[in-house]
Design an enzyme around this catalytic site. Sequence first.
Site: not given
Length: 462
Positions: A111-113
């Site tokens: 999810f950090k993308d």
Amino acid sequence: MKYISTRGQGEPKDFQGVLLAGLAEDGGLYVPESLPQFSADKISSLKGLPYNELAFEIIKPFVGGTIADDKLQQMINDSYGSFSHKAVAPLQQLDANQWVMELFHGPTLAFKDFALQLLGRLLDHVLTERNEKAVVLGATSGDTGSAAIEGCRHSEHLEIFILHPYQRVSEVQRRQMTTILDKNVHNIAIKGNFDDCQDMVKQCFADQSFLPENTRLVAVNSINWARIMAQIVYYFYAGLNLGTPEQAVSFSVPTGNFGDIFAGYIARGMGLPVDKLIVATNNNDILHRFFQNNDYRKESLHQTLSPSMDIMVSSNFERLLFDMHKRDGASMHELMDKFQKTGTIQVSDTAWQDIKSLFDSCRSDDQQVCETITELNANTAYLADPHTATGIRAVQELDLARETPVVTLATAHPVKFPEAIVKAGLNAPSLPHHMADLHDREERYDILENDLNILKDYIQNT
């Protein structure tokens, strides 16, 4: 749009100012002076928009005109154009009223993308306009590092130093960082835990005198407001796909540093109908203890099968505490100074009861995580990573999915955590095509002692 520090000192900054500052000068975190408000009619008008167009509508007020609309839209389009699923954040149904939102279709499968693909482009744009260079310094418990490197590696204006806890991230997580051999990328394994890494990063930001002249540190951790801003979007995206604004939605969020779930809190503050926000944790349960017992106290850090949540001090929790203390910066300064000395926080019963009307929490140990992965796969053929499993178990444990749709944020692809999948009695998934040779790629990283001066010397001499 202006931003203020949670600790009340210094002049308000605009978006570009907080983008480049990361941590406030007084040690606090930046938050908007006030939130943009989205009426029910405005939210209804957003239905059916592709993810990138929705992102522009949500993000634009926070940027506050400091970046031209066409430039901002292009950066958003480029950020999410690299995702492997056309929906960007697809919803998968698990049960009658239970869903997972897959946030792992970006280039590093986590999810950090969503935030870091955009953050890298925002930084490059602003630094290019200013003809400046900067040093990215960040700490990672597993996924932030690779996403930050992927988002920033091509910039001629950034030198990147990422700290990870030595032998405390999964092999796939480590290799995603250490096999990037660009000259401006520097991976550092610290002989300590994530909190040690995060603490050193904060100390470097507090005193940047060790840096060369005309060089500044830039934060890519979720202390940087731009990270939170980008994550608000997928809460709106899920809500709009499940009947918002007519229908309220609850969210179960695997979280250690509190940034991902704080974005949901902000979405609610903007007008998104959110019924409950569920904090899902592993054995490192400081957030769970707070929401259940008003007990935010440091304890020993445990190494678990969900390493991205192996965090004891949740940096972004300060942003929620700021609101709980009626946005009184002086009170927050006193509270955080006390926490630094005693390692414990307790708020007034009134403030605690009020916040519990929105938040609930659940803690899962490794055995419960594995059981959830196994049972979910048997019942639905869905394979969840160990972090996502904590969120799914929280929904089951708290019996939430009765009247309100509940969305668990699937924060990472299970391929990143084969140990947990195998311990759950299942076959480890294969790496996707673009990462198939990951275990054969050359690695490059340095191992340093847990010492601030050693780290500063390393950055100076690199």
